[in-house]
Scaffold this motif. Structure first.
Motif, PDB file in Angstrom:
ATOM      1  N   THR A 208       0.833  -1.201   0.000  1.00  0.00           N
ATOM      2  CA  THR A 208       0.000   0.000   0.000  1.00  0.00           C
ATOM      3  C   THR A 208       0.870   1.255   0.000  1.00  0.00           C
ATOM      4  OG1 THR A 208      -1.686  -1.219   1.209  1.00  0.00           O
ATOM      5  CG2 THR A 208      -1.899   1.169   1.158  1.00  0.00           C
TER       6      THR A 208
ATOM      7  N   ASN B 162       2.142   1.734  -3.531  1.00  0.00           N
ATOM      8  CA  ASN B 162       1.107   2.196  -4.466  1.00  0.00           C
ATOM      9  C   ASN B 162       0.750   3.663  -4.246  1.00  0.00           C
ATOM     10  OD1 ASN B 162       0.967  -0.319  -5.658  1.00  0.00           O
ATOM     11  ND2 ASN B 162      -0.837  -0.979  -4.525  1.00  0.00           N
ATOM     12  N   VAL B 163       0.541   4.028  -2.989  1.00  0.00           N
ATOM     13  CA  VAL B 163       0.176   5.415  -2.682  1.00  0.00           C
ATOM     14  C   VAL B 163       1.294   6.366  -3.102  1.00  0.00           C
ATOM     15  CG1 VAL B 163      -0.244   7.053  -0.812  1.00  0.00           C
ATOM     16  CG2 VAL B 163      -1.414   4.844  -0.818  1.00  0.00           C
TER      17      VAL B 163
ATOM     18  N   ILE C 106       3.599   6.023  -5.445  1.00  0.00           N
ATOM     19  CA  ILE C 106       3.718   6.174  -6.894  1.00  0.00           C
ATOM     20  C   ILE C 106       2.565   7.009  -7.447  1.00  0.00           C
ATOM     21  CG2 ILE C 106       3.555   4.892  -9.060  1.00  0.00           C
ATOM     22  CD1 ILE C 106       5.498   2.949  -7.992  1.00  0.00           C
ATOM     23  N   GLN C 107       1.356   6.775  -6.922  1.00  0.00           N
ATOM     24  CA  GLN C 107       0.224   7.592  -7.370  1.00  0.00           C
ATOM     25  C   GLN C 107       0.495   9.075  -7.115  1.00  0.00           C
ATOM     26  OE1 GLN C 107      -3.156   6.045  -5.232  1.00  0.00           O
ATOM     27  NE2 GLN C 107      -3.718   4.656  -6.885  1.00  0.00           N
ATOM     28  N   SER C 108       0.937   9.376  -5.897  1.00  0.00           N
ATOM     29  CA  SER C 108       1.151  10.783  -5.545  1.00  0.00           C
ATOM     30  C   SER C 108       2.220  11.406  -6.426  1.00  0.00           C
ATOM     31  CB  SER C 108       1.595  10.931  -4.090  1.00  0.00           C
ATOM     32  OG  SER C 108       0.689  10.275  -3.249  1.00  0.00           O
TER      33      SER C 108
ATOM     34  N   THR D 248       3.278  10.549  -9.355  1.00  0.00           N
ATOM     35  CA  THR D 248       2.893  10.685 -10.763  1.00  0.00           C
ATOM     36  C   THR D 248       2.077  11.947 -10.977  1.00  0.00           C
ATOM     37  OG1 THR D 248       2.903   8.319 -11.124  1.00  0.00           O
ATOM     38  CG2 THR D 248       1.623   9.627 -12.665  1.00  0.00           C
ATOM     39  N   ILE D 249       1.143  12.203 -10.074  1.00  0.00           N
ATOM     40  CA  ILE D 249       0.314  13.399 -10.235  1.00  0.00           C
ATOM     41  C   ILE D 249       1.185  14.654 -10.134  1.00  0.00           C
ATOM     42  CG2 ILE D 249      -1.538  14.760  -9.176  1.00  0.00           C
ATOM     43  CD1 ILE D 249      -3.060  12.265  -8.712  1.00  0.00           C
ATOM     44  N   VAL D 250       2.134  14.640  -9.205  1.00  0.00           N
ATOM     45  CA  VAL D 250       3.019  15.809  -9.083  1.00  0.00           C
ATOM     46  C   VAL D 250       3.887  15.962 -10.331  1.00  0.00           C
ATOM     47  CG1 VAL D 250       4.900  16.832  -7.765  1.00  0.00           C
ATOM     48  CG2 VAL D 250       3.056  15.671  -6.577  1.00  0.00           C
TER      49      VAL D 250
ATOM     50  N   GLN E 252       3.360  14.948 -13.390  1.00  0.00           N
ATOM     51  CA  GLN E 252       2.596  15.430 -14.546  1.00  0.00           C
ATOM     52  C   GLN E 252       2.222  16.897 -14.363  1.00  0.00           C
ATOM     53  OE1 GLN E 252      -0.542  12.663 -15.658  1.00  0.00           O
ATOM     54  NE2 GLN E 252       1.024  11.382 -16.607  1.00  0.00           N
TER      55      GLN E 252
END
Lengths: 454, 454
Positions: free
Chosen positions: B330, B333-334, B336-338, B340-342, B344
């Motif tokens: 977890t 995953n969290v 990498i998600q965070s 990626t948004i930053v 981009q």
């Protein structure tokens, strides 16, 4: 130096502009936006809410306003359109190319769409839009614009130039004049360069280039991108099944498609399930992330269930638990590396691609090389720090097996997804990681259980 | 329908062509490649080794051969160039635009470079190449070509057309004619459309468009891409510090840069450290993957060391070990998600971007929402399946904290890397995962140790 460089949107300007919007200082707004490029105005308006932006837009010429709206993010466009009257939308669409016009229409409800079309001043454009509305937006027909310059092959250059003069206002970027026969069947093209250099009385038929790339309306977006990029095309004509010229796709649209696809792939790889942006609301971002987190959670719970089968072993040999993160992390890393290489290979599809069999052999060899190196490193470090030969053997054997299995999974999963018609980029994300965590745990505890003779 | 669609490279054709290459059937090779687009020949030759390909290339016209070579992958180009004589390379470069020519020169040793330039027939091109060699290949000067059409502002349209006629052979795609003063300072441009529609005796000064985007030679590749994409430009003129027109960058080059950047970012996110392709050798692929795997390994070993501090706890309460993979997965995953948004968000840089403080607040809120939801799910499932309230509380508390911490790490890491001038995409990869694994373990065991009162 040039205007683009001049309009540097500073924090100070934004503050001043915000005051002007709040105070409804029409004069200040108009004079400060005079000559500014529409896309720069868009960037500015994205700092304001829909009502404030509408106040600014109403102060601009419809031609500028239309281009500002078309440059907005899609979700903002949707919000904007709800506060515009149908007359206002029609006025904007009258100023836009047909591909941009149909994009706005697609954001409206079907009944509103018809109302807007009926309000258009330009009847030719209304016809174009009705035609374009028939196509999905991810095929060539959905990407094309109807605006283009075409010439009959029997015309002279002189007649062709007259036609350009007539159409010049509607078609921003010409690139080439398309050459058609009496039934509008696409025969080829003449570049503007050739038209300039040719004699006025030359017949088009004698100088046009018949070696021209074209796609049919139903060809998918991805293929359009590939063709235009491969052959360095500025514009690609679109024809129907009988070869009749229907429209053309220009390079700037393709550029946007490429950027969008890359962003989407990266979001898929990161386990973000919708097209979210940094400035979306907390709830939208949370919702886009939850699905993959829950999948990871379920994987983790299955992992817990699995480890619980070895509860007695762990109680006896707690050292077994120490290396769980090492095994799962390596499995995850190897899996993502493998799948990324396969996914990028699929994207740069070559006709003579290696067979699946050859791919698996290669993956296997890479995994063996990396697996052996990692296993040796781990064996050395564990034996040096614990002097426990059993755990060193267990961890390095399991690690080697996990590298092999994770490589295999990472290679095969995107290939299967691609065959099923699913975007294989999804396989480089949490999906592979979760599967490999479970796989890794199984291998590790199986090996440990055997070697410890428990 | 068109030639592009006709040349479908089938397995059968490849087999037949292979026989022809082995049997040195010059006639068959020449006739079957007649009229085929260079990029298609490139794709075909990538199936052969350097010597075989050279045999085929020698049968083609230099103009075609040069374009085939320029379309090859960079590493293949390097291998090809070693088996070509300097005379042969010079003959190819004579046929290429200066930007492509300088690309080939850059693959040669400095002494060989000079030899090749001295062998060029076209002296103007030799000068262009010497000029271009001065620029790094990731700035505007390194992307531009010297071939362009320029007109003095005092000329008439008639004189301008004569100039186009003279230059037409050298400049493939014209787009616009650049307008300069007597000192070659860039003043603006005239589109071909305008030239066609204008009267022969019109003076350029009266019709040119002075509202033109331009960049200086030292502007970075990323900024060039951003400007051309934002303003939908087909070509962007490049000037020196005094505003003198030095060259122009065309959209097809930018398209390649965009695709390369996206692939590179994805490889970084996947922990592949060099620009590898599916068809590189086993050893090259293994080497490109190893560094990140070793980093992951070191992280795993540190994790093992950390867990060993709780050996006594685990022996007493083995259930603590069950949830290790859930926590680490977890966190990964969290994180990498965070990130990626930053990442981009950084790529789509807007001038009015949220402040770092606002970003962190938002990240925190998203993390709280997701953390609560995940914690509730896990608490429910664990209490339902084990009836062990302590472990349910431990796991859900730790999970909530891990989601918060991993979000923070995932947000702050790319921001710091960006400030340091490192490509922030690297933060979405194994780096974040490894850091979060350790962080997750620390939180989990700390909470467990407290709650179990061990």
């Amino acid at each position: 130096m040039s205007e683009i460089m001049d309009f540097a949107l500073s924090k100070e300007f934004l503050d001043r502009f915000t005051l002007a919007v709040e105070g409804q200082e029409a004069d200040f707004i108009q004079s400060s936006l005079e000559g500014v490029k529409p896309v720069d105005i868009t960037e500015l308006l994205e700092e304001f809410d829909a009502e404030e932006s509408k106040y600014v837009l109403d102060l601009l010429a419809p031609q500028v306003g239309a281009e500002v709206v078309i440059e907005l993010e899609e979700d903002l466009q949707g919000r904007f359109l709800t506060i515009f009257s149908s007359e206002e939308i029609a006025r904007y669409i009258d100023c836009l190319d047909s591909d941009d016009g149909v994009h706005l229409l697609n954001l409206l409800s079907i009944s509103r769409r018809e109302e807007v079309i009926s309000l258009l001043e330009n009847e030719e454009k209304a016809g174009h839009l009705l035609d374009l509305l028939r196509y999905d937006d991810d095929v060539a027909g959905g990407l094309m614009a109807k605006e283009l310059i075409k010439a009959n092959h029997n015309w002279t250059i002189k007649r062709c130039i007259e036609e350009i003069r007539k159409q010049a206002e509607n078609v921003q970027k010409i690139y080439s004049v398309y050459v058609v026969d009496d039934h509008d069947k696409l025969l080829g093209k003449v570049s503007l360069k050739r038209i300039i250099l040719a004699d006025d009385n030359t017949k088009i038929a004698d100088i046009y280039d018949s070696d021209i790339a074209m796609v049919e309306t139903f060809v998918e977006e991805e293929e359009v991108v590939q063709i235009m990029q491969k052959y360095d095309l500025d514009a690609l004509p679109v024809v129907n099944v009988r070869g009749k010229l229907m429209g053309r796709i220009t390079i700037d649209d393709v550029l946007d498609v490429i950027t969008e696809q890359a962003e989407e792939d990266i979001q898929m790889m990161s386990g973000i399930s919708a097209d979210v942006e940094e400035d979306d609301t907390v709830w939208i971002i949370s919702k886009a992330r939850l699905p993959w987190l829950v999948i990871g959670l379920v994987g983790g719970l299955l992992g817990a269930k699995f480890i619980s089968l070895f509860e007695a072993d762990i109680a006896l040999v707690p050292v077994m638990a120490f290396f769980i993160p090492l095994i799962t992390a390596t499995g995850g890393n190897v899996g993502i590396q493998s799948s990324t290489i396969v996914v990028q290979g699929l994207a740069n599809s070559s006709v003579f691609r290696d067979s699946i069999f050859k791919k698996l052999i290669k993956t296997f060899l890479v995994a063996v090389v990396n697996g052996i190196i990692l296993a040796i490193i781990v064996f050395g470090i564990v034996i040096f720090s614990t002097s426990d030969q059993t755990i060193a053997t267990t961890v390095s054997t399991a690690l080697f097996s996990v590298v092999l299995l994770a490589s295999f999974m990472g290679t095969i999963t995107p290939l299967i997804l691609d065959k099923l018609g699913v975007n294989p980029a999804i396989a480089s994300g949490p999906f592979i990681t979760t599967a490999n965590d479970l796989l890794g745990l199984a291998v590790y505890f199986f090996v440990a259980h055997q070697l410890y003779g428990l």
